[in-house]
Design a protein around this motif. Structure first.
Motif, mmCIF file in Angstrom:
data_model
loop_
_atom_site.group_PDB
_atom_site.id
_atom_site.type_symbol
_atom_site.label_atom_id
_atom_site.label_comp_id
_atom_site.label_asym_id
_atom_site.label_seq_id
_atom_site.Cartn_x
_atom_site.Cartn_y
_atom_site.Cartn_z
ATOM 1 N N LEU A 96 14.000 -7.181 0.547
ATOM 2 C CA LEU A 96 13.065 -6.679 -0.384
ATOM 3 C C LEU A 96 14.029 -6.314 -1.712
ATOM 4 C CD1 LEU A 96 10.218 -4.872 1.533
ATOM 5 C CD2 LEU A 96 10.511 -7.131 0.989
ATOM 6 N N SER A 136 17.327 -11.109 -7.015
ATOM 7 C CA SER A 136 16.538 -11.836 -6.154
ATOM 8 C C SER A 136 16.829 -13.316 -6.103
ATOM 9 C CB SER A 136 15.040 -11.859 -6.644
ATOM 10 O OG SER A 136 14.640 -12.738 -7.709
ATOM 11 N N ILE A 178 11.873 -11.234 -0.894
ATOM 12 C CA ILE A 178 10.972 -11.083 -1.756
ATOM 13 C C ILE A 178 11.088 -9.935 -2.755
ATOM 14 C CG2 ILE A 178 8.398 -10.012 -1.413
ATOM 15 C CD1 ILE A 178 8.521 -10.643 1.466
ATOM 16 N N THR A 200 9.841 -7.487 -5.376
ATOM 17 C CA THR A 200 8.243 -6.822 -5.731
ATOM 18 C C THR A 200 8.494 -5.462 -6.276
ATOM 19 O OG1 THR A 200 6.564 -5.638 -3.949
ATOM 20 C CG2 THR A 200 8.890 -5.775 -3.451
ATOM 21 N N ARG A 204 7.935 -2.011 -2.681
ATOM 22 C CA ARG A 204 8.489 -2.433 -1.528
ATOM 23 C C ARG A 204 7.647 -1.643 -0.357
ATOM 24 N NH1 ARG A 204 12.710 -0.671 -4.890
ATOM 25 N NH2 ARG A 204 14.176 -2.142 -5.277
ATOM 26 N N VAL A 218 4.674 -3.996 0.611
ATOM 27 C CA VAL A 218 4.996 -5.392 1.026
ATOM 28 C C VAL A 218 5.672 -5.142 2.536
ATOM 29 C CG1 VAL A 218 6.794 -7.132 0.848
ATOM 30 C CG2 VAL A 218 5.569 -6.531 -1.226
ATOM 31 N N ALA A 219 6.384 -4.046 2.845
ATOM 32 C CA ALA A 219 7.181 -3.848 4.170
ATOM 33 C C ALA A 219 5.865 -3.637 4.952
ATOM 34 C CB ALA A 219 7.939 -2.653 4.011
ATOM 35 N N ILE A 256 13.723 -5.320 8.125
ATOM 36 C CA ILE A 256 13.572 -5.376 6.772
ATOM 37 C C ILE A 256 14.631 -4.672 5.955
ATOM 38 C CG2 ILE A 256 11.974 -4.766 4.861
ATOM 39 C CD1 ILE A 256 9.503 -5.156 6.837
ATOM 40 N N CYS A 312 16.075 -3.132 2.375
ATOM 41 C CA CYS A 312 15.477 -2.725 0.980
ATOM 42 C C CYS A 312 16.665 -2.715 0.193
ATOM 43 C CB CYS A 312 14.520 -1.525 0.881
ATOM 44 S SG CYS A 312 12.997 -1.558 1.779
#
Length: 291
Positions: free
Chosen positions: A71, A80, A93, A95, A98, A101-102, A112, A114
Motif C-alpha cells: 500500500l 505506485s 494499491i 490509497t 491505508r 484498505v488494509a 500487507i 505499507c
C-alpha cells in the motif's frame, strides 16, 4: 526563505498541530484478523529509501511463498508506478486511507506492506520498521521546518525494528548500480556535461552519488518530492541537446518519448541489506522463518 530565528516557533506550531490531529482524527484502530501488516517508515520527511526497501522486502516475502500486497499513498503516483513495475508478483494499491484498505483486503493476503504510513496512528497495531539516517530526533531543532524529522521516537511505540542506513557498517545500504539510457549506454561512456534533475525526498543525496562517479556536472535542478513539473523541466533540457540524469522514480512521471531519448540517463539504485538485518526483518513477519 524561512530565517533560522523563526524556524523553532514554526516547528513548535507544527508539533502542536501534529499532536492535535492525531488526538482527534488518528486514534489507534482495530487490528487485522488474518494478514500480517508492517509499516516501512522513517522520522525523515522524505528521502529515506522506504520504497526501495519495500521492493526488497516484498520480493523476499514472495520468495518465501507469501501472497503480498503493498500500500502506498495516492499522491505518490510515481511510487505506485515504480512499485508495480518492480513487483509484478504483488498487488500494489495506491490509497488515501491505508487503514481502511488494509481491512478490506485482510482475507486476501498473507502480508500487507505499507510504504510509509508511519505517521498514521490508526495503524498503531501494525509493527513498524524505521529506517534511520541520523541521530534520533530529540528536540524541536530536529522537527520540520527547523530539522528534517516529522515526529519523535515516542510517537511510534509500535516500532519493532530500527535499521541504520548511514554510518559504519549500516544495516541497509543504498548505492548506484548504473547510470544508463534506455539503450544500455553508460553515462560514463558519453561526452559532454550532464544536468542532474531530481524530484525526490532527498535530492542532495542523489546529487552526491552521481558526483562521486567523477562525471562532469553542468548543473542541478532540485524539485519538490513527486513534483508535477518534472516532465516539463526534463523535456526542455533534452530539447536543448543537454545530457540529463534523473532517478528511476522520477522517470515514472515522464512520457515514453522522453524516456527513450538517447540523452536521458537513469540512475538505477541498488540496495544491500546485511544478513543480520535480513534475518531480523523476516523474523518480524515470518515467525517460523529459519535461516
Amino acid at each position: 526563505m524561512i530565517s533560522k530565528f523563526t524556524k523553532i516557533p514554526l516547528a513548535a506550531l507544527y508539533r502542536a498541530g501534529y499532536l492535535l490531529h492525531h488526538k482527534i482524527f488518528l486514534k489507534k484502530g482495530v487490528s487485522l484478523k488474518h494478514a500480517r501488516i508492517v509499516i516501512v517508515g522513517s522520522y525523515r520527511i522524505g528521502g529515506a529509501g522506504k520504497t526501495p526497501f519495500c521492493i526488497w522486502l516484498a520480493k523476499e516475502l514472495c520468495r518465501k511463498g507469501m501472497k503480498v500486497a503493498v500500500l502506498c499513498h495516492s499522491a505518490a503516483k510515481d511510487e505506485s508506478i515504480l512499485l508495480e513495475k518492480a513487483l509484478p508478483a504483488c498487488t500494489v494499491i495506491a490509497t488515501w486511507n491505508r487503514y481502511r484498505v488494509a481491512h478490506e483486503i485482510d482475507d486476501s493476503f498473507d502480508v500487507i506492506i505499507c510504504d510509509d504510513g508511519f505517521e498514521d496512528s490508526r495503524l498503531g497495531f501494525a509493527g513498524a520498521i524505521c529506517l534511520e539516517w541520523e541521530h534520533e530526533p530529540e528536540t524541536l531543532h530536529d522537527i520540520f521546518p527547523a530539522g528534517l524529522a516529522r515526529s519523535f521516537p515516542k510517537d511510534h511505540p509500535n516500532t519493532r525494528l530500527r535499521l541504520r542506513c548511514a554510518g559504519e557498517e549500516p544495516d541497509v545500504q543504498f548505492s548506484l548500480q548504473a547510470i544508463e539510457n534506455s539503450y544500455g549506454k553508460s553515462l560514463l561512456e558519453t561526452d559532454g556535461e550532464a544536468v542532474l534533475v531530481a524530484g525526490i525526498g532527498d535530492p542532495d543525496r542523489f546529487f552526491r552519488d552521481v558526483e562521486s562517479t567523477g562525471r562532469a556536472i553542468r548543473g542541478k535542478r532540485r524539485l519538490r518530492d513527486h513534483s508535477t513539473k518534472l516532465k516539463k523541466v526534463v523535456t526542455e533540457l533534452l530539447a536543448q541537446g543537454l545530457l540529463v540524469v534523473t532517478t528511476e522514480k522520477d522517470t515514472c512521471r515522464l512520457d515514453r518519448k522522453a524516456i527513450e531519448h538517447e540523452n536521458l540517463f537513469i540512475a538505477r539504485q541498488a540496495i544491500h541489506v546485511s544478513k543480520a538485518a535480513e534475518q531480523e526483518t523476516l523474523d518480524l513477519l515470518l515467525p517460523t522463518h529459519s535461516a
